[in-house]
Design a protein around this motif. Structure first.
Motif, PDB file in Angstrom:
ATOM      1  N   THR A  97      40.303  41.548  39.385  1.00 22.05           N
ATOM      2  CA  THR A  97      41.122  40.596  38.629  1.00 22.05           C
ATOM      3  C   THR A  97      40.640  40.383  37.197  1.00 22.05           C
ATOM      4  O   THR A  97      41.367  39.802  36.387  1.00 22.05           O
ATOM      5  CB  THR A  97      41.145  39.234  39.346  1.00 22.05           C
ATOM      6  N   ALA A  98      39.428  40.843  36.880  1.00 23.00           N
ATOM      7  CA  ALA A  98      38.860  40.590  35.551  1.00 23.00           C
ATOM      8  C   ALA A  98      39.668  41.287  34.460  1.00 23.00           C
ATOM      9  O   ALA A  98      40.071  42.435  34.608  1.00 23.00           O
ATOM     10  CB  ALA A  98      37.411  41.060  35.507  1.00 23.00           C
ATOM     11  N   THR A 107      42.710  46.887  32.676  1.00 25.71           N
ATOM     12  CA  THR A 107      43.319  45.570  32.502  1.00 25.71           C
ATOM     13  C   THR A 107      43.199  44.807  33.815  1.00 25.71           C
ATOM     14  O   THR A 107      43.056  45.403  34.884  1.00 25.71           O
ATOM     15  CB  THR A 107      44.803  45.705  32.128  1.00 25.71           C
ATOM     16  N   GLY A 108      43.221  43.483  33.736  1.00 23.11           N
ATOM     17  CA  GLY A 108      43.133  42.676  34.944  1.00 23.11           C
ATOM     18  C   GLY A 108      44.378  42.826  35.799  1.00 23.11           C
ATOM     19  O   GLY A 108      45.503  42.745  35.306  1.00 23.11           O
ATOM     20  N   LYS A 109      44.189  43.046  37.090  1.00 22.88           N
ATOM     21  CA  LYS A 109      45.326  43.266  37.981  1.00 22.88           C
ATOM     22  C   LYS A 109      45.972  41.939  38.364  1.00 22.88           C
ATOM     23  O   LYS A 109      45.334  40.883  38.346  1.00 22.88           O
ATOM     24  CB  LYS A 109      44.871  44.018  39.233  1.00 22.88           C
ATOM     25  N   GLU A 123      48.567  42.553  43.615  1.00 27.11           N
ATOM     26  CA  GLU A 123      47.985  43.896  43.664  1.00 27.11           C
ATOM     27  C   GLU A 123      46.516  43.844  44.062  1.00 27.11           C
ATOM     28  O   GLU A 123      46.034  44.691  44.824  1.00 27.11           O
ATOM     29  CB  GLU A 123      48.142  44.590  42.308  1.00 27.11           C
ATOM     30  N   SER A 124      45.798  42.848  43.567  1.00 31.44           N
ATOM     31  CA  SER A 124      44.374  42.719  43.904  1.00 31.44           C
ATOM     32  C   SER A 124      44.198  42.479  45.401  1.00 31.44           C
ATOM     33  O   SER A 124      43.311  43.075  46.040  1.00 31.44           O
ATOM     34  CB  SER A 124      43.758  41.559  43.114  1.00 31.44           C
ATOM     35  N   GLN A 142      48.546  36.341  35.449  1.00 33.86           N
ATOM     36  CA  GLN A 142      48.226  37.222  36.574  1.00 33.86           C
ATOM     37  C   GLN A 142      48.622  36.610  37.916  1.00 33.86           C
ATOM     38  O   GLN A 142      48.588  37.294  38.933  1.00 33.86           O
ATOM     39  CB  GLN A 142      46.722  37.526  36.597  1.00 33.86           C
ATOM     40  N   LEU A 143      48.983  35.344  37.920  1.00 33.30           N
ATOM     41  CA  LEU A 143      49.260  34.645  39.177  1.00 33.30           C
ATOM     42  C   LEU A 143      50.728  34.806  39.581  1.00 33.30           C
ATOM     43  O   LEU A 143      51.567  33.944  39.337  1.00 33.30           O
ATOM     44  CB  LEU A 143      48.916  33.155  39.045  1.00 33.30           C
TER      45      LEU A 143
END
Length: 546
Positions: free
Chosen positions: A477-478, A485-487, A491-492, A531-532
């Motif tokens: 996720t970073a 790039t942060g996923k 997907e994570s 990302q959420l």
């Protein structure tokens, strides 16, 4: 309000010795400072038949006496301590306005002069200001008479606090009496033992804080060395503890027996902070490698220059042919051929630039195209014709996933070996002795295919297994990594779920991670809101919604 009564006979010498002995045992075993200070005051009251008392602690700057706990049985007063009301009394200054020792109040005098003060009747005493006590008596309709004030000094005669007892009560007549010389000697012995115990606790706390600060100093060093791993060093311990707390609360399934004490949590937190300490030895150009050709600099720019040389040579070749043949049709054909070659070279350059970025997966076709381009011939500064790409460049540009070649991957992986080596070299106290195992096991796998020791799941502690999940999820996720790039959250979880299915991570801990929505709590605290996305737990691989 809860308070203790003085309805008992004056303790005998034997009883006082027994009380003092019991307190000394507790002082050596009890690490709850608020509870301990309260017990010190209450034992002092019982030993002397005091109606009330106050325990002062020295402020951090050493300039004041702070009311730590104050009790008065007749008034039912209980302030400070473990469950008492808020302290209403202001601190007592140890210095006057001129910076000299304050000898005006009894407690400050006892503290500054390092001596006990035993006053039979404050209304008949001279040399001290009793303004505060008299105001207290007037407000509470109370009468303070006898007063015993004892400084709490450690083994180096440093002031730790002051113990002050009010109104010795005769248990037979219930009349206020004076504190006897025996009372004073026992309270002085108690205060001395209490001061040493509190000093030891303070020293232990300071050493623990120093140690944790040194750990954070290592992480700062890693952070400054590579800003792309700094947040990893901070976030993995946080997620590890969030997941550990969730597992601790689990009351069914294979993890139902996993419980953590305060010490266990401290040990795991330390391990989380230190889990990547070996990275301090990893070369910066490997940690920071954001493209396949990057070393000290990104060598894709050198390849760009070679393409310019190829384009220049192609133009020169065509111009020479045009000079040798003046036929207009031939020259047009040569121009068309040149344009096609320049277009192809530009396409090849764009392709290599894209290949250099790295990603999740490079196809076999793309790897083969790199090798074809490598066979182009060019003439460098040494005036020698050779392959456009050397073998090392080909090996890097055909890396299947990510930006690290096998040698660099080995260097990166070696950080965990160095982490274990560094941690096992430290003389850990008993309550932290598992730190090397917890920190050193987060790259192991349930199926035994992890590193560096190839441990299987049953050979790993629960703490190491849950730290492995925290380490992977944080990395997925970073957004601060130079190579990715942060996923998105979904997907994570999908990737982590597939890791669960292929024997990489512990399925029971993954179940807790999802079921108790640890992933969501972490995401809200540390992930970019963009990302959420919406998570459908029914679609997460390896997770069964009950």
């Amino acid at each position: 309000m809860t308070h203790e009564s003085n309805d008992y006979q004056t303790p005998s010498i034997e009883q006082r010795l027994e009380q003092l002995t019991e307190l000394c045992v507790e002082l050596s075993s009890n690490h709850d400072t608020p509870l301990l200070t309260e017990h010190i005051l209450r034992v002092a009251q019982r030993m002397s038949n005091a109606d009330g008392g106050t325990l002062y602690r020295v402020s951090k700057d050493g300039k004041n006496l702070h009311f730590n706990i104050s009790i008065n049985d007749s008034l039912g007063m209980y302030q400070g301590g473990v469950r008492g009301q808020a302290i209403e009394m202001a601190d007592l200054p140890l210095l006057d306005i001129n910076g000299q020792a304050n000898l005006n109040t009894v407690a400050a005098y006892a503290a500054n002069m390092r001596c006990s003060v035993n006053i039979p009747d404050i209304y008949q005493a001279d040399g001290f200001s009793f303004t505060g006590m008299l105001q207290f008596d007037q407000q509470q309709k109370y009468r303070t008479v006898s007063l015993l004030t004892v400084p709490m000094l450690d083994h180096e005669n440093e002031l730790i606090g002051v113990l002050q007892l009010i109104n010795a009560i005769n248990p037979q007549t219930k009349i206020i009496s004076t504190f006897s010389d025996t009372d004073q000697r026992f309270i002085e012995a108690l205060a001395s033992q209490a001061a040493i115990a509190l000093t030891n606790q303070l020293l232990i706390s300071q050493l623990e804080n120093l140690f944790e600060s040194l750990i954070k100093l290592i992480n700062i060093g890693i952070d400054e060395k590579s800003p792309h791993t700094g947040k990893h060093c901070m976030h993995v311990p946080e997620l590890t503890m969030m997941l550990a707390d969730a597992v601790h609360l689990t009351d069914s399934g294979p993890l139902a027996d996993f419980k953590m004490s305060v010490r266990d949590r401290k040990e795991l937190w330390m391990a989380g902070l230190l889990h990547d300490c070996g990275k301090i030895t990893t070369p910066t150009h490997v940690v920071e490698k954001s493209t396949k050709l990057e070393m000290i600099y990104d060598r894709i720019h050198a390849i760009d220059c070679r393409f310019e040389v190829l384009k220049r040579d192609a133009e020169i070749c065509i111009l020479k042919q045009k000079l040798a043949n003046a036929d207009l049709t031939v020259q047009q054909q040569l121009d068309q051929a040149l344009q096609q070659e320049l277009i192809q070279l530009e396409q090849d350059r764009d392709f290599l630039r894209h290949a250099n970025i790295g990603g999740e997966r490079m196809s076999m076709e793309d790897q083969e195209r790199v090798k074809q381009i490598a066979n182009y011939q060019w003439c460098g500064a040494d005036n020698v014709m050779g392959n456009f790409l050397d073998q090392e460049e080909v090996d890097n540009l055909t890396i299947r996933a990510g930006t690290l070649n096998p040698q660099e991957r080995s260097i990166i992986n070696n950080h965990i070996v160095l982490t274990i080596k560094m941690l096992e070299a430290l003389p850990w106290p008993r309550h932290l002795q598992n730190v090397p195992e917890y920190a050193g096991g987060h790259h192991e796998r349930m199926d035994g295919k992890g590193y560096p020791r190839g441990l299987r799941g049953e050979q790993m502690s629960v703490q190491a297994r849950l730290m492995a999940i925290a380490d992977i999820f944080e990395a997925l996720t970073a957004k601060d990594r130079p190579y990715k790039t942060g996923k998105m959250l979904t997907e994570s979880l999908d990737i982590l779920g597939r890791f669960c299915l292929n024997g990489h991570i512990d399925p029971a801990i993954f179940d807790v991670f999802v079921r108790r929505k640890v992933y969501l709590d972490y995401a809200k605290r540390f992930m970019d809101p963009e990302q959420l996305d919406e998570v459908d737990e029914n679609k997460i691989p390896g997770y069964m919604v009950l």
